[in-house]
Enzyme design. Structure first.
Site, PDB file in Angstrom:
ATOM      1  N   ASP A   1       0.840  -1.204   0.000  1.00  0.00           N
ATOM      2  CA  ASP A   1       0.000   0.000   0.000  1.00  0.00           C
ATOM      3  C   ASP A   1       0.875   1.252   0.000  1.00  0.00           C
ATOM      4  OD1 ASP A   1      -2.469   1.560   0.716  1.00  0.00           O
ATOM      5  OD2 ASP A   1      -1.373   1.826   2.591  1.00  0.00           O
TER       6      ASP A   1
ATOM      7  N   ASP B   1      -0.423   5.103   0.880  1.00  0.00           N
ATOM      8  CA  ASP B   1      -0.732   6.055   1.962  1.00  0.00           C
ATOM      9  C   ASP B   1      -0.857   5.337   3.301  1.00  0.00           C
ATOM     10  OD1 ASP B   1      -2.808   8.077  -0.186  1.00  0.00           O
ATOM     11  OD2 ASP B   1      -0.756   8.374   0.435  1.00  0.00           O
TER      12      ASP B   1
ATOM     13  N   LYS C   1      -8.936  -4.358  -3.650  1.00  0.00           N
ATOM     14  CA  LYS C   1      -7.531  -4.625  -3.965  1.00  0.00           C
ATOM     15  C   LYS C   1      -7.275  -6.130  -4.090  1.00  0.00           C
ATOM     16  CE  LYS C   1      -5.475  -0.491  -1.768  1.00  0.00           C
ATOM     17  NZ  LYS C   1      -4.421  -0.024  -0.816  1.00  0.00           N
TER      18      LYS C   1
ATOM     19  N   ASP D   1      -2.404  -0.519   5.610  1.00  0.00           N
ATOM     20  CA  ASP D   1      -2.799   0.213   6.836  1.00  0.00           C
ATOM     21  C   ASP D   1      -4.292   0.390   7.001  1.00  0.00           C
ATOM     22  OD1 ASP D   1      -3.240   3.661   6.250  1.00  0.00           O
ATOM     23  OD2 ASP D   1      -3.147   2.105   4.710  1.00  0.00           O
TER      24      ASP D   1
ATOM     25  N   ASP E   1      -7.200  -2.429   2.360  1.00  0.00           N
ATOM     26  CA  ASP E   1      -6.150  -3.449   2.173  1.00  0.00           C
ATOM     27  C   ASP E   1      -6.606  -4.830   2.644  1.00  0.00           C
ATOM     28  OD1 ASP E   1      -4.037  -0.848   3.277  1.00  0.00           O
ATOM     29  OD2 ASP E   1      -4.114  -1.609   1.214  1.00  0.00           O
TER      30      ASP E   1
HETATM   31  O1  LIG Z   1      -5.989   7.203  -1.769  1.00  0.00           O
HETATM   32  C1  LIG Z   1      -6.350   6.847  -0.633  1.00  0.00           C
HETATM   33  O2  LIG Z   1      -7.383   7.237  -0.072  1.00  0.00           O
HETATM   34  C2  LIG Z   1      -5.493   5.882   0.141  1.00  0.00           C
HETATM   35  O3  LIG Z   1      -4.545   5.328  -0.687  1.00  0.00           O
HETATM   36  P1  LIG Z   1      -3.803   3.964  -0.223  1.00  0.00           P
HETATM   37  O4  LIG Z   1      -4.719   2.819  -0.615  1.00  0.00           O
HETATM   38  O5  LIG Z   1      -2.514   4.016  -0.984  1.00  0.00           O
HETATM   39  O6  LIG Z   1      -3.612   4.040   1.289  1.00  0.00           O
HETATM   40 MG   LIG Z   2      -3.165   3.054   2.918  1.00  0.00          MG
END
Ligand SMILES: O=C(O)COP(=O)(O)O
Ligand SMILES: [Mg+2]
Length: 223
Positions: A7, A9, A151, A174, A178
């Site tokens: 992942d 963010d 995902k 996180d 995910d």
């Molecule tokens: O774009 C988002 O809201 C979060 O992105 P991520 O899945 O990379 O944590």
């Molecule tokens: Mg994330």
């Protein structure tokens, strides 16, 4: 070691959302395929892979977009029209997407739409449910996504094309977006800053938060 699905963010970043440069070399030197799996629109992870210097292997838009540059695979699923119907009803009720006049969060999105987490979630969820859509709260945005997309679906697509079973992947993330990958992975890690859904779905929870947690997980995978 194992193929990685990772992942962005909250996992490759610092608490302020910036990329933690300490993740770059470990990703470049990981001996097995690395797939970047994010809720962000496709151009963001493409740029990340290119600037980090790893092959462009991406699950974007929470699985709605899958792009494997070396394998000539670019696949969109999901339901952009239905997401737009949700957002129209939401804004007709006087709510806002919350990104201001230039919306780079959604400008290049093909399969879903994202709302700023400083906007009202409850009416968005009510409308989304009524339209047969779901909302992912990633801690960074509220994503109006088709229920057939996550995902994990993206990881299956990638695994088929790379001939790597999803159960051969190690996954690090996180947030609730995910969890579907965690369920398919051979081993999964939620970083300590993860939300309750991610922590409940993961095999392991790291001691450290954010990129420190990701580096901790990589250390454990090297053992
Ligand atoms: O774009 C988002 O809201 C979060 O992105 P991520 O899945 O990379 O944590
Ligand atoms: Mg994330």
């Amino acid at each position: 070691m194992q193929a990685l699905a990772i992942d962005i963010d909250g996992t490759l970043t610092r608490a302020d959302g910036s990329l933690d440069p300490r993740v770059i070399d470990p990703l470049r030197t990981w001996p097995d395929p690395v797939v970047v799996a994010t809720g962000k629109a496709l151009p963001y992870p493409v740029g990340l892979c290119e600037f980090v210097g790893i092959p462009v292997r991406i699950i974007a838009e929470n699985g709605g977009a899958v792009y494997l540059a070396d394998d000539d695979l670019l696949e969109f699923t999901g339901d952009r029209e239905r997401a737009q119907r949700v957002i129209k009803r939401y804004t007709d009720e006087g709510h806002s997407l919350g990104w201001g006049s230039v919306d780079f969060v959604n400008r290049w999105r093909e399969t879903e739409l994202a709302v700023n987490i400083d906007q009202q979630l409850e009416p968005l969820e009510e409308i989304a449910t009524d339209e047969g859509m779901r909302v992912f709260d990633t801690g960074y945005a509220y994503h109006v996504t088709a229920p057939t997309v996550d995902k994990g679906v993206g990881l299956r697509t990638v695994g088929t094309r790379l001939d790597i079973d999803p159960s051969s992947f190690a996954v690090i993330g996180d947030s609730e977006n995910d969890a579907a990958m965690f369920d398919l992975a051979g081993v999964s890690y939620a970083v300590a800053n993860g939300d309750d859904t991610a922590k409940a779905a993961a095999d392991h929870i790291t001691e450290a938060t954010y990129a420190d947690g990701m580096l901790e997980a990589l250390e454990a995978l090297r053992e």
